[in-house]
Design an enzyme around this catalytic site. Structure first.
Site, PDB file in Angstrom:
ATOM      1  N   HIS A 219       0.809  -1.220   0.000  1.00 57.84           N
ATOM      2  CA  HIS A 219       0.000   0.000   0.000  1.00 57.84           C
ATOM      3  C   HIS A 219       0.840   1.266   0.000  1.00 57.84           C
ATOM      4  CE1 HIS A 219      -3.869   1.966   0.057  1.00 57.84           C
ATOM      5  NE2 HIS A 219      -3.262   2.911   0.748  1.00 57.84           N
ATOM      6  N   TYR A 223       1.661   5.433  -2.809  1.00 63.06           N
ATOM      7  CA  TYR A 223       2.130   6.806  -2.625  1.00 63.06           C
ATOM      8  C   TYR A 223       3.446   7.041  -3.352  1.00 63.06           C
ATOM      9  CZ  TYR A 223      -1.526   6.090   0.677  1.00 63.06           C
ATOM     10  OH  TYR A 223      -2.733   5.738   1.221  1.00 63.06           O
ATOM     11  N   HIS A 380     -11.785   0.995  -8.097  1.00 62.31           N
ATOM     12  CA  HIS A 380     -11.118   2.083  -7.365  1.00 62.31           C
ATOM     13  C   HIS A 380      -9.672   2.246  -7.825  1.00 62.31           C
ATOM     14  CE1 HIS A 380      -8.824   3.948  -4.126  1.00 62.31           C
ATOM     15  NE2 HIS A 380      -8.173   2.810  -3.975  1.00 62.31           N
ATOM     16  N   PHE A 381      -8.957   1.149  -7.925  1.00 63.75           N
ATOM     17  CA  PHE A 381      -7.533   1.168  -8.247  1.00 63.75           C
ATOM     18  C   PHE A 381      -7.274   1.835  -9.602  1.00 63.75           C
ATOM     19  CE2 PHE A 381      -3.632  -1.000  -9.766  1.00 63.75           C
ATOM     20  CZ  PHE A 381      -2.789  -0.720  -8.693  1.00 63.75           C
ATOM     21  N   HIS A 382      -8.151   1.605 -10.565  1.00 63.40           N
ATOM     22  CA  HIS A 382      -7.940   2.145 -11.903  1.00 63.40           C
ATOM     23  C   HIS A 382      -8.189   3.644 -11.980  1.00 63.40           C
ATOM     24  CE1 HIS A 382      -7.705  -2.032 -13.228  1.00 63.40           C
ATOM     25  NE2 HIS A 382      -7.292  -1.595 -14.396  1.00 63.40           N
ATOM     26  N   ARG A 443     -13.443 -10.163  -8.184  1.00 63.82           N
ATOM     27  CA  ARG A 443     -12.267  -9.656  -8.868  1.00 63.82           C
ATOM     28  C   ARG A 443     -11.361 -10.827  -9.252  1.00 63.82           C
ATOM     29  NH1 ARG A 443      -8.169  -7.240  -4.277  1.00 63.82           N
ATOM     30  NH2 ARG A 443      -7.064  -6.673  -6.169  1.00 63.82           N
ATOM     31  N   ARG A 444     -10.461 -10.600 -10.176  1.00 66.95           N
ATOM     32  CA  ARG A 444      -9.418 -11.537 -10.592  1.00 66.95           C
ATOM     33  C   ARG A 444      -9.935 -12.785 -11.315  1.00 66.95           C
ATOM     34  NH1 ARG A 444      -6.142 -11.403  -4.855  1.00 66.95           N
ATOM     35  NH2 ARG A 444      -4.807  -9.604  -5.280  1.00 66.95           N
TER      36      ARG A 444
END
Length: 579
Positions: A219, A223, A380-382, A443-444
């Site tokens: 995680h 950043y 969210h990640f995209h 997912r996945r």
């Protein structure tokens, strides 16, 4: 400023090489959408299996592309702002390590020997070449920090006592020191768990420990991707919007970087809310820290918005008293000078707003249980890494190639439209994936041969529309990338029209307070490391001493049978025979 041939070659190589690989990464992203929508109803396509393609998509896009371009950006920033030479031997060593490591990992992935996804924690096992290659890539990425950037930073501080180091240098330096710290846990699990298991030196490892060590890196990695984009938003965006724009507050920008130093590390357990081996109270503590990371992002949103407002109102007096109309004066689509970059930053910011909201959902201790391991998470990640981060890196890559090679940007109209196509596709993709996730869409998973296959007993017709919408969005995203690629490679292959040079449009600060506490990094990093260690000692104790799951054999994606017989099973058999 003029850049010497050898250093220029390295910086360009750190941009061009990962972008060539990015073509494969984007292609496999499209394939993922087609698999999951049931348009491809098979386990493979053109010789590439589903999980093989998923691994290639994640590793190339999220690890190789980001890491190498961020190093290139860091080299350019230190060279331009500190006006101190970079050492060719250091730069070539770094570049070659990253290239060789990437090629080793790429061989393992393309050969189908590393179908472990970019979140490569155990018990899935890859070929040793994957782990060794990943290690070379990561180690190569920190070589410039130790042997070029840090010495030049220290030298500059000595020569300019009492002066602030340039904000762009401050941001890159903070980011890469954070990168070194976050690499420690993933190096531990690779060296002492993954490689021994992959080489057959041990037959079982502790997967809970591996997951915990990975997410202690995984995680904060977000950043590492994000801070270069923030650096561009603070320094480049206000300047190019009007040509005379200013950063609203230098201290606010530096304070945001400091807050990332503090809050980036003790947050990984929010990826393990369903992990039975970790005590719930420790998860709650890290959930609170995860909410804390939203503070510097909100501070950045205020600072960037204030910078844009001041810059626009200074140039256009007619909107001086407006609350919102000044937003219409931002050059969202402009071919003038370097203003084409504005479209990359603004489209990225609009996506990141959505990503921030959905990120709060993922971080929530209770709400996370609704969306955990559903398509909500990649949705969210995209919009975060696939939004602001990717668009900023694509934009600065085109910019640096143009400046360093002395070339005019070709097909600039396509370059300006590309981020808005990407933005629209990502918004549709986010909607489809997130809403489907709220309905339980996994997912996945290769849903095309199971949940979205009418011939399967697992068929779920209520997910079909969302999956097909996400596939439609993927085509729009790919079209946006094609527009960008035409401009990038058109520029790259065009003749030079001027002598190559390095320059960054840089906004001066409207409010430039001294704030000496924000310019001393050592105390903040000491506090950060202490928080990191203290927040993970209880969790590591849990997964090694009192966790529900202990040692386990390795697995591959092709067979649910363990690679080696579990030691526990052998012991049980021996006990039964004695009885």
């Amino acid at each position: 400023m003029k850049v010497e041939g050898s250093i220029k070659t390295v910086i360009l190589g750190e941009i061009i090489f990962p972008i060539l690989l990015l073509i494969f990464g984007i292609y496999h992203g499209l394939m993922q959408a087609l698999y999951r929508a049931g348009i491809i109803k098979d386990m493979s396509f053109l010789g590439i299996e589903y999980y093989q393609g998923l691994t290639l998509h994640g590793v190339i896009n999220a690890v190789v592309f980001t890491t190498m371009v961020i190093v290139a950006f860091g080299n350019a920033v230190f060279l331009y702002y500190l006006k101190k030479p970079l050492r060719p031997a250091v730069q070539w060593a770094s570049f070659l390590m990253m290239v060789i490591g990437t090629l080793m990992a790429a061989w393992a992935m393309f050969a189908g020997k590393a179908n472990v996804l970019y979140t490569f924690y155990l018990p899935l096992i890859a070929h040793p070449a994957f782990y060794i290659g990943a290690a070379l890539l990561l180690v190569g990425s920190i070589v410039p920090l130790f042997f070029d950037w840090a010495p030049n930073y220290i030298s500059w501080r000595r020569e300019h006592p009492g002066e602030k180091v340039p904000l762009a240098v401050f941001g890159v330096f903070v980011n890469h020191i954070m990168w070194v710290i976050m690499l420690v846990p993933v190096v531990i699990t690779v060296v002492f768990q993954m490689l021994p298991l992959s080489l057959g030196l041990v037959s079982e490892v502790n997967p809970s420990l591996s997951r915990t060590l990975f997410w202690a890196f995984g995680h904060p990695l977000v950043y590492f991707w994000l801070l270069p984009a923030y650096t561009m938003l603070y320094t480049v965006l206000p300047k190019i919007v009007t040509g005379e724009g200013k950063l609203y507050s230098d201290s606010a920008a530096r304070f945001a970087f400091i807050l990332f130093i503090l809050f980036s590390f003790p947050v990984g357990l929010h990826h393990q809310f369903t992990e039975p081996a970790v005590t719930n109270s420790y998860k709650l503590v890290q959930a609170l820290f995860t909410f804390g990371v939203a503070v510097p992002s909100m501070l950045t949103a205020f600072t960037v918005a204030a910078s844009l407002e001041y810059s626009i109102k200074s140039k256009y007096p007619e909107v001086k008293n407006s609350l919102f109309y000044w937003w219409t004066k931002i050059p969202y689509i402009s071919l003038e000078g370097d203003k084409w970059l504005v479209s990359y930053f603004m489209a990225g910011l609009f996506l990141f707003f959505v990503g921030g909201i959905t990120g709060i959902v993922n971080a929530s201790y209770n709400v996370n249980l609704v969306v955990h391991n559903t398509s909500f998470v990649p949705g969210h990640f995209h919009t975060t890494v696939g939004g602001l981060v990717t668009l900023s890196l694509l934009g600065i890559s085109l910019y640096l190639v143009s400046k360093l090679m002395g070339k005019e940007i070709r097909f600039k109209g396509l370059a300006v439209l590309a981020p808005w196509l990407w933005w629209q596709g990502m918004l549709i993709f986010e909607y489809a994936m997130s809403v489907a996730g709220l309905h339980g869409f996994p997912r996945r998973t290769n849903t095309g041969i199971s949940y979205l296959n009418p011939d399967s007993p697992l068929y779920r017709p209520e997910w079909v529309g969302y999956a097909e919408l996400s596939a439609f969005a993927a085509f729009i995203i790919v079209l946006g990338f094609i527009f960008w690629a035409i401009s990038f490679f058109g520029t790259l292959l065009s003749p030079s029209v001027r002598e190559g040079s390095l320059e960054f449009p840089t906004a001066e600060a409207l409010h430039d307070e001294k704030a000496p506490a924000l310019n001393r990094l050592t105390p903040w990093f000491a506090i950060s490391v202490a928080l990191f260690v203290l927040s993970y000692i209880p969790a590591l104790y849990d997964v090694t001493k009192r966790g529900v799951f202990f040692d386990s054999p390795g697995y591959t994606d092709k067979n649910p049978v363990p690679i080696t017989k579990p030691q526990s099973a052998k012991e049980e058999k021996s006990t039964a025979e004695v009885k």
